[in-house]
Write an enzyme that holds these catalytic residues in place. Structure first.
Site, mmCIF file in Angstrom:
data_model
loop_
_atom_site.group_PDB
_atom_site.id
_atom_site.type_symbol
_atom_site.label_atom_id
_atom_site.label_comp_id
_atom_site.label_asym_id
_atom_site.label_seq_id
_atom_site.Cartn_x
_atom_site.Cartn_y
_atom_site.Cartn_z
ATOM 1 N N ARG A 20 0.824 -1.220 0.000
ATOM 2 C CA ARG A 20 0.000 0.000 0.000
ATOM 3 C C ARG A 20 0.856 1.267 0.000
ATOM 4 O O ARG A 20 0.546 2.249 0.683
ATOM 5 C CB ARG A 20 -0.969 0.002 1.185
ATOM 6 C CG ARG A 20 -2.043 -1.057 1.113
ATOM 7 C CD ARG A 20 -3.011 -0.952 2.265
ATOM 8 N NE ARG A 20 -2.349 -1.260 3.537
ATOM 9 C CZ ARG A 20 -2.844 -0.965 4.729
ATOM 10 N NH1 ARG A 20 -4.006 -0.340 4.825
ATOM 11 N NH2 ARG A 20 -2.196 -1.288 5.823
ATOM 12 N N ARG A 522 -8.550 4.824 0.466
ATOM 13 C CA ARG A 522 -9.311 3.861 1.271
ATOM 14 C C ARG A 522 -9.153 2.466 0.682
ATOM 15 O O ARG A 522 -9.543 2.202 -0.461
ATOM 16 C CB ARG A 522 -10.775 4.259 1.311
ATOM 17 C CG ARG A 522 -11.723 3.223 1.884
ATOM 18 C CD ARG A 522 -11.645 3.127 3.376
ATOM 19 N NE ARG A 522 -12.726 2.285 3.884
ATOM 20 C CZ ARG A 522 -12.602 1.443 4.888
ATOM 21 N NH1 ARG A 522 -11.436 1.328 5.497
ATOM 22 N NH2 ARG A 522 -13.618 0.730 5.304
ATOM 23 N N HIS A 701 -16.300 12.254 3.746
ATOM 24 C CA HIS A 701 -15.086 11.971 2.987
ATOM 25 C C HIS A 701 -14.257 13.225 2.727
ATOM 26 O O HIS A 701 -13.150 13.139 2.217
ATOM 27 C CB HIS A 701 -15.437 11.294 1.661
ATOM 28 C CG HIS A 701 -16.132 9.979 1.849
ATOM 29 N ND1 HIS A 701 -17.496 9.864 1.879
ATOM 30 C CD2 HIS A 701 -15.640 8.733 2.053
ATOM 31 C CE1 HIS A 701 -17.815 8.599 2.081
ATOM 32 N NE2 HIS A 701 -16.722 7.896 2.188
#
Length: 762
Positions: A20, A522, A701
């Site tokens: 990631r 995310r 968000h």
């Protein structure tokens, strides 16, 4: 690279990286801790590693321009000059704004503007940024970033296949105000033509042009739009591979065959029945790219079955047959290489993105050089398939017996909503316009550190539980100080709303690094449903009871619903999804019963993925909605009349499934509405939805703290659609990704809105 008769390629590769790296670089940049150059270097390194893997797997092409710093649809809005003009206003006090900051502002909002709308990418758990179009939209080509990525790939090989989202799908997936989107088609297609001319000048042989809306039910105006748009591409361009996925597109064969393209990609995992009709029908100069490796799931390919499927097409088409995954590998984890803790037998059943590249190579080698050239690989594959088919851990006699007796369970609540509502009002004694949140509160660095330490054995179970109780107590105290009416425990102990429950259910397996991008930075780590599902022990009762003991206000018990558990997991493919959904529903039903017995008065069963699971073509809707609604009702119907059942749904178009949502019969539904300025609520009003609704009044968000005035304006609009006595006030979604300071201020503003409206409207 190896040049066989049959070529292999991919439609796209996961962006985040094996560990990631992109997520870490994004969030570091957003916090102001790193430079734009650091972010871009991370992106370059990731792209380079992705291309090396493709090259090592002997793919005929490197696929470029599938990478994005946030979202590929947003990238196309920027590429063709279609970003919203409302962002042209420079945020107060901002100087020397980096292009990356401007780009992320579209997706996340800034101090002056809310973020662009976000919604699901077809029936996946990926979310895309919805382009905003209006009469002032003026498409212009801005190809610098696109060509920069392409040039990086060309430094490695001349056999590069760039990816474009096609013009018709781009328009279809956009949102237009005050105009007919199709009126913009010629202007947009002209810009695509200019880009294709530039790619031809670079001697690009093939361009992958994705038109995923062929998976949908299209009316005549949209079908004609393909002819209009692609008329711009008849000359001065590379060869075009028209790419479809997620459904059978044979109904549009005559339309597609008339387009000036040079091949088609079809999804042979979801719709293997379309393979031979396309083999029999494609023009003599076309290639047929067969998506035979599942790009949406993680199970090892049955290579023998796939080779049998391809035998006739390979004999007929020879080098005009290409092999690929069914869709972009964006929807799968990167590699099994880091999975050292998963059970070895279960691991042998799996294939992530990197393993799928190997499978592609094996298939091509078998077809090009003969089965004997891959006999060892086929032997390993057969052993894994046999192991899974015959494993005793997959099947549970008790679960199967309970499923067989489903018809004996009443899936309806004891009384109609009006009766339940009266009993719940008496028990809960809530004010007009009750305020609440969706469930989660910020996952702070302290929480994450405690979880990491516990997983590594650095702290004991007792120490971890004590830290989580401390965090829960803090969340309850904060909510009471803010003045919320219905509280939540904050979900400090939960890593993910699906993984948390899956870890406590039989039939699930878990990965260490099986991350998949949901949106932006995310990432989710979907659990793997490999066998029959049941609940050995209560999962949330102790936590909910502890939180409720800290306050006299009601605290919601928080559960993830059966359809979301299904949709956000990698699901076994050896039985119907409906059967797995019913197993999940019974497990959640048991938890609802235990929460109720513990005195929890409000239980929320989240179903944000209900709409996502809807089949893409309407002919299959009724069947899906029948069993999806039944699963929810089975999970909830054990609740007594005075127990209030909530559900939450987010980022979806509800209009076409409102009868199903009404049939779920939740006492309260909370929905995302702020990014759409309450437009989504209109459908509930037009439908005369009878139960309570909590329209989200601010977008979680975005880092923006919404003003009292902005939220009050939204709620006033809501009162014009829904009677005030049936309205709740809440954020759009959970707050785990936000910080406490902004969360507290936003919720204080939200509570002020409720108090103001109670005084003004009553």
């Amino acid at each position: 690279m190896t040049r066989g008769l049959i070529k292999t390629h991919i439609l796209g590769y996961p962006r985040m990286g094996e560990t990631r790296a992109l997520k870490l670089a994004q969030e570091s940049f957003w916090r102001g801790e790193s430079s734009p150059e650091h972010l871009q270097q991370t992106a370059r390194d990731l792209r380079s590693s992705h291309w090396k893997k493709q090259k090592d797997a002997n793919l005929a092409f490197l696929t470029s321009n599938d990478f994005s710093l946030y979202d590929h649809v947003l990238d196309h809005a920027a590429l063709f000059g279609a970003t919203p003009k409302r962002f042209d206003k420079v945020p107060f006090g901002a100087k020397n704004i980096a292009p990356e900051t401007t780009y992320f502002g579209y997706a996340r909002g800034n101090t002056e503007q809310p973020a662009m709308e976000m919604t699901k990418w077809f029936d996946t758990n990926y979310h895309y940024i919805v382009p905003e179009l209006n009469a002032e939209t003026n498409f212009t080509i801005n190809a610098h970033d696109f060509l920069t990525q392409l040039d990086e790939a060309l430094q490695l090989t001349k056999q590069v296949k760039p990816v474009l989202l096609g013009p018709v799908s781009f328009l279809y997936l956009s949102k237009a105000r005050g105009i007919n989107k199709l009126d913009l088609l010629d202007k947009l297609a002209q810009q695509y033509a200019y880009l294709l001319q530039e790619l031809a000048a670079k001697k690009i042989e093939w361009v992958q042009i994705d038109e995923p809306i062929f998976a949908l039910d299209l009316d005549e105006s949209w079908l004609k739009a393909f002819k209009t748009a692609y008329a711009w591409f008849r000359s001065s361009r590379p060869k075009l591979l028209l790419t479809t996925y997620f459904a059978n597109v044979i109904q549009y064969q005559s339309v597609i065959k008339d387009l000036p393209v040079d091949g088609i990609h079809i999804d042979c995992v979801r719709a293997p029945e379309q393979l031979m009709p396309w083999v029999n029908a494609i023009p003599a100069h076309w290639v047929l790219s067969a998506g035979v490796i599942d790009g949406r799931n993680i199970w090892r390919n049955n290579l023998d079955n796939t080779l049998s499927l391809l035998e006739t097409p390979a004999a007929r088409l020879k080098d005009r047959l290409w092999l690929a995954p069914s869709c972009s590998l964006l929807h799968t984890p990167v590699t099994l290489a880091y999975e050292t803790q998963i059970d070895a037998e279960i691991k042998s059943w799996l294939a992530f993105a990197d393993e799928k590249l190997v499978e592609l190579n094996i298939l091509a080698q078998a077809l090009n050089q003969g089965i004997q050239s891959v006999e060892n690989e086929l032997t390993i594959s057969r052993a894994a398939i046999s192991s899974r088919n015959n494993s005793g851990r997959v099947h549970s006699a008790g679960v199967k017996a309970r499923i067989a007796s489903l018809n004996s369970i009443n899936e309806n609540r004891e009384s109609p909503f009006a009766i339940r509502q009266a009993k719940q009002k008496s028990r809960l004694d809530l004010p007009l316009l009750p305020t609440t949140t969706i469930g989660s509160f910020p996952q702070t660095s302290v929480i994450r550190a405690a979880r990491a330490a516990f997983k590594k054995g650095g702290i004991s179970q007792t120490q971890y539980d004590a830290e989580m109780q401390s965090q829960i107590a803090y969340a309850i105290a904060q909510q009471e100080e803010i003045g919320l009416d219905v509280l939540v425990h904050g979900e400090a102990e939960r890593n993910d709303m699906v993984e948390f429950f899956g870890e406590q259910l039989a039939g699930y397996a878990f990965t260490q690094n099986g991350w998949v991008q949901s949106y932006g930075s995310r990432c989710v780590k979907p659990p793997i449903i490999y066998g029959d599902v049941h609940r050995p022990d209560p999962m949330t009762v102790d936590t909910a009871s502890f939180a409720q003991s800290l306050t006299t206000k009601p605290v919601k018990g928080m559960l993830t619903g059966p359809i979301t558990m299904l949709q956000w997991s990698f699901v076994r493919d050896d039985q119907p999804r409906e059967t797995t959904a019913m197993q999940l529903a019974l497990a959640i039903r048991d938890e609802v019963q235990d929460l109720q017995n513990a005195g929890i008065a409000i239980i929320q069963i989240d179903e944000p993925a209900l709409r996502e699971g809807l089949p893409l073509q309407k002919a299959a809707w009724d069947k899906y909605l029948r069993w999806a609604v039944r699963a929810f009702k089975l999970s909830a119907s054990v609740a007594s009349d005075d127990t209030q059942i909530h559900t939450h749904m987010c980022y979806a178009e509800f209009n076409d499934i409102l009868p199903a949502i009404a049939a779920m019969d939740a006492d309260v539904i909370t929905i995302e509405t702020s990014r759409s300025a309450m437009e989504l609520l209109d459908a509930f009003g037009d439908f005369s939805y009878t139960n309570d609704i909590g329209p989200g009044v601010y977008d979680i968000h975005s880092p923006r703290v919404p003003s009292i005035e902005a939220m009050e304006k939204l709620m006033l609009r809501a009162t014009q659609v829904i009677p005030i006595e049936r309205l709740w006030i809440n954020p759009d979604c959970g707050l785990k990704t936000r910080g406490w300071s902004e969360t507290a201020q936003a919720l204080k503003n939200m509570v002020s809105v409720a108090k103001n409206l109670r005084n003004e409207l009553v």
